[in-house]
Design a protein around this motif. Sequence first.
Motif, PDB file in Angstrom:
ATOM      1  N   LYS A  46       0.829  -1.203   0.000  1.00  0.00           N
ATOM      2  CA  LYS A  46       0.000   0.000   0.000  1.00  0.00           C
ATOM      3  C   LYS A  46       0.867   1.259   0.000  1.00  0.00           C
ATOM      4  O   LYS A  46       0.615   2.205  -0.761  1.00  0.00           O
ATOM      5  CB  LYS A  46      -0.934  -0.001   1.220  1.00  0.00           C
ATOM      6  CG  LYS A  46      -1.889   1.196   1.266  1.00  0.00           C
ATOM      7  CD  LYS A  46      -2.826   1.078   2.468  1.00  0.00           C
ATOM      8  CE  LYS A  46      -3.889   2.181   2.440  1.00  0.00           C
ATOM      9  NZ  LYS A  46      -3.309   3.529   2.584  1.00  0.00           N
ATOM     10  N   VAL A  71      -4.905   2.955  -3.398  1.00  0.00           N
ATOM     11  CA  VAL A  71      -5.395   1.663  -2.919  1.00  0.00           C
ATOM     12  C   VAL A  71      -6.799   1.859  -2.356  1.00  0.00           C
ATOM     13  O   VAL A  71      -7.008   2.671  -1.450  1.00  0.00           O
ATOM     14  CB  VAL A  71      -4.457   1.079  -1.848  1.00  0.00           C
ATOM     15  CG1 VAL A  71      -5.057  -0.202  -1.253  1.00  0.00           C
ATOM     16  CG2 VAL A  71      -3.082   0.785  -2.452  1.00  0.00           C
ATOM     17  N   ILE A  89      -8.081  -3.852   0.603  1.00  0.00           N
ATOM     18  CA  ILE A  89      -7.080  -4.903   0.831  1.00  0.00           C
ATOM     19  C   ILE A  89      -7.808  -6.186   1.179  1.00  0.00           C
ATOM     20  O   ILE A  89      -8.633  -6.217   2.109  1.00  0.00           O
ATOM     21  CB  ILE A  89      -6.104  -4.524   1.959  1.00  0.00           C
ATOM     22  CG1 ILE A  89      -5.305  -3.266   1.581  1.00  0.00           C
ATOM     23  CG2 ILE A  89      -5.163  -5.688   2.263  1.00  0.00           C
ATOM     24  CD1 ILE A  89      -4.365  -2.779   2.662  1.00  0.00           C
TER      25      ILE A  89
END
Length: 235
Positions: free
Chosen positions: A22, A33, A36
């Motif tokens: 990231k 980003v 996740i």
Amino acid sequence: MTQEDIRVLVIEDDPMVQEINKTFIERVPGFRVIGIAANGAEGVQMVAALQPDLAIMDVFMPVQDGVQTLTQLRAASEAVDVIVITAAKDKPTIQNMLRYGVMDYIIKPFSFERISQSLEQYRRFYSEMRREGTASQQDVDKLLFGKYQQPAKRLPEQVREELPKGLHAVTLEQIIRQLSGQSEPLSAEDVAERVGIARVTARRYLDYLVKSGRVQLDVTYGGIGRPTNRYMLVT
């Protein structure tokens, strides 16, 4: 996040690597980003929900590995590009991932410079694919990781070590590659568009190359307004 940001999903099970990925991704201008995923199954769900432009994916993951994940994404016709960052070095795995169309394959441990190079190449691909019209063979060759382009003239190691703060060797060499083999000088705007960076950033690199004697400045006067600065590699 701006409208032009490339939206990235990280699919990686190791929390430390998640954070490194990231951090590295968001150090490259124009990338953000947006999520996740801790394993491949979660990654498939998040791709469907978030519709990222790019997924940064590991191979070795619990629940569902990267090979299975990429296979599932392609079977579902998800419009997401994939870059692999993994410790998997065996050639069958590499071949499988390449067969399913990954944009790049980066082996751990990795450096910021390597990821930056990959993302900058992807940004050129991303920008070109969104332009209207058709592509020439030369355009396609450039998109395929610079195939059949004239090799870049590399900077001496001493110059690499003495780059001013904020300038990176990878970007500098990409600019030199664009200037190589050109019969006519390019403007800062031309260089910025080809490399996929802001015009003001291209101008900083070009000014540095002029001061270091690697590039010749050609000032064109014509019509009303400011003169146009164009740049050509010194041969």
